[in-house]
Design a protein around this motif. Sequence first.
Motif, PDB file in Angstrom:
ATOM      1  N   ILE A   5       0.842  -1.231   0.355  1.00  0.00           N
ATOM      2  CA  ILE A   5       0.188   0.221   0.528  1.00  0.00           C
ATOM      3  C   ILE A   5       0.631   1.580   0.708  1.00  0.00           C
ATOM      4  O   ILE A   5       0.607   2.099  -0.563  1.00  0.00           O
ATOM      5  CB  ILE A   5      -0.981  -0.100   1.343  1.00  0.00           C
ATOM      6  N   ALA A   6       1.737   1.130   0.463  1.00  0.00           N
ATOM      7  CA  ALA A   6       2.969   2.166   0.878  1.00  0.00           C
ATOM      8  C   ALA A   6       3.517   2.674  -0.312  1.00  0.00           C
ATOM      9  O   ALA A   6       3.947   3.996  -0.904  1.00  0.00           O
ATOM     10  CB  ALA A   6       3.869   2.148   1.831  1.00  0.00           C
ATOM     11  N   THR A   7       3.701   1.804  -1.242  1.00  0.00           N
ATOM     12  CA  THR A   7       4.612   1.578  -2.262  1.00  0.00           C
ATOM     13  C   THR A   7       3.821   2.020  -3.773  1.00  0.00           C
ATOM     14  O   THR A   7       3.801   3.187  -4.348  1.00  0.00           O
ATOM     15  CB  THR A   7       5.381   0.728  -3.125  1.00  0.00           C
ATOM     16  N   PHE A   8       2.435   1.995  -3.410  1.00  0.00           N
ATOM     17  CA  PHE A   8       1.067   1.982  -4.132  1.00  0.00           C
ATOM     18  C   PHE A   8       1.112   3.642  -4.333  1.00  0.00           C
ATOM     19  O   PHE A   8       0.687   5.058  -4.993  1.00  0.00           O
ATOM     20  CB  PHE A   8      -0.331   1.464  -4.412  1.00  0.00           C
ATOM     21  N   VAL A   9       0.572   4.152  -2.171  1.00  0.00           N
ATOM     22  CA  VAL A   9       0.663   5.763  -2.921  1.00  0.00           C
ATOM     23  C   VAL A   9       1.661   6.063  -2.684  1.00  0.00           C
ATOM     24  O   VAL A   9       1.810   7.715  -3.247  1.00  0.00           O
ATOM     25  CB  VAL A   9       0.759   5.671  -0.872  1.00  0.00           C
ATOM     26  N   THR A 144       7.071  -3.072  -9.702  1.00  0.00           N
ATOM     27  CA  THR A 144       7.133  -3.340 -10.888  1.00  0.00           C
ATOM     28  C   THR A 144       5.425  -3.255 -11.227  1.00  0.00           C
ATOM     29  O   THR A 144       4.886  -2.599 -12.208  1.00  0.00           O
ATOM     30  CB  THR A 144       7.801  -3.819 -11.805  1.00  0.00           C
ATOM     31  N   ALA A 145       5.073  -4.297 -11.068  1.00  0.00           N
ATOM     32  CA  ALA A 145       3.621  -4.698 -11.674  1.00  0.00           C
ATOM     33  C   ALA A 145       2.432  -3.396 -10.392  1.00  0.00           C
ATOM     34  O   ALA A 145       1.286  -2.867 -11.414  1.00  0.00           O
ATOM     35  CB  ALA A 145       2.759  -5.680 -10.314  1.00  0.00           C
ATOM     36  N   ILE A 146       3.249  -3.124  -9.435  1.00  0.00           N
ATOM     37  CA  ILE A 146       1.956  -1.487  -8.770  1.00  0.00           C
ATOM     38  C   ILE A 146       2.736  -0.488  -9.547  1.00  0.00           C
ATOM     39  O   ILE A 146       1.552   0.429  -9.248  1.00  0.00           O
ATOM     40  CB  ILE A 146       3.044  -1.944  -7.368  1.00  0.00           C
ATOM     41  N   MET A 147       3.397  -0.339 -10.135  1.00  0.00           N
ATOM     42  CA  MET A 147       3.688   0.450 -10.831  1.00  0.00           C
ATOM     43  C   MET A 147       2.974   0.861 -12.436  1.00  0.00           C
ATOM     44  O   MET A 147       2.628   2.026 -12.608  1.00  0.00           O
ATOM     45  CB  MET A 147       5.695   0.715 -10.885  1.00  0.00           C
ATOM     46  N   CYS A 148       2.920  -0.577 -12.897  1.00  0.00           N
ATOM     47  CA  CYS A 148       2.343  -0.088 -14.281  1.00  0.00           C
ATOM     48  C   CYS A 148       0.552  -0.613 -13.615  1.00  0.00           C
ATOM     49  O   CYS A 148       0.374   0.238 -14.103  1.00  0.00           O
ATOM     50  CB  CYS A 148       2.231  -2.293 -14.439  1.00  0.00           C
ATOM     51  N   LEU A 149       0.217  -0.667 -12.449  1.00  0.00           N
ATOM     52  CA  LEU A 149      -1.598  -0.052 -12.094  1.00  0.00           C
ATOM     53  C   LEU A 149      -1.544   0.818 -12.062  1.00  0.00           C
ATOM     54  O   LEU A 149      -1.882   1.786 -12.038  1.00  0.00           O
ATOM     55  CB  LEU A 149      -1.303  -1.501 -10.577  1.00  0.00           C
ATOM     56  N   VAL A 150      -0.133   1.733 -11.319  1.00  0.00           N
ATOM     57  CA  VAL A 150      -0.453   3.200 -11.271  1.00  0.00           C
ATOM     58  C   VAL A 150      -0.689   4.294 -12.628  1.00  0.00           C
ATOM     59  O   VAL A 150      -1.276   4.766 -12.611  1.00  0.00           O
ATOM     60  CB  VAL A 150       0.758   3.400 -10.209  1.00  0.00           C
ATOM     61  N   LEU A 151       0.586   3.437 -13.626  1.00  0.00           N
ATOM     62  CA  LEU A 151       0.286   3.795 -14.882  1.00  0.00           C
ATOM     63  C   LEU A 151      -1.093   3.182 -16.066  1.00  0.00           C
ATOM     64  O   LEU A 151      -1.602   4.193 -16.560  1.00  0.00           O
ATOM     65  CB  LEU A 151       1.207   3.489 -15.555  1.00  0.00           C
TER      66      LEU A 151
END
Length: 202
Positions: A5-9, A144-151
């Motif tokens: 969650i922290a990474t997503f934020v 990386t998956a979380i980063m791609c989710l934000v993208l």
Amino acid sequence: MHEFIATFVFFFAVIDPIGTIPVYMAVTAGMTEPAKRRVAAKSIAIAAAVLVFFVIAGELILTSIDIPLSAFQVSGGIILFLFALTMIFGESKPEEEIKMINRESETATFPLAIPSIASPGAILAAVLLTENNRFDLWEQFLTTAIMCLVLFITLILMLLSSFIHRFVGTLGTSIISRVMGMILAALAVTNILSGIQVFFGL
């Protein structure tokens, strides 16, 4: 779970999908709807390629020039903190990046993909949050998956930009950008303290 969650934020703050909406609307003004969708898709593809490159090669580049990741973490945290201060006290992301628009340039690349989506802060985050000494391959993959989710969220928001901008408005995007700046400042300080701790072995 808390770490992800922290990474997503973190990525949501540095990429700032909501702050990208006015930039996208400005660079695609006057274009047809199919052209707007192509610009959105291309800008996300370029930004994703840049960020994934730094996930894979960022640490290798630093290692090859003998820069310890703890030092990069501290310097990156300082840069992120300064970046956050500009988000809070300076011009908001939409106001600053709309000024970069050159109608004759490839707008999907500049200023939309870089520096609006794949911002310096996002590049730093991609390197810091996939450090080999701190994270195993599975954790790096999830980051990386979380980063791609934000993208992906950024892409969806761009495609829905007209509706969202009518609902939030320019003032709303400016306020949200500044709130993201406050969150990013706290995350940047955490990275600085963590880098100092690793460097001195505390």
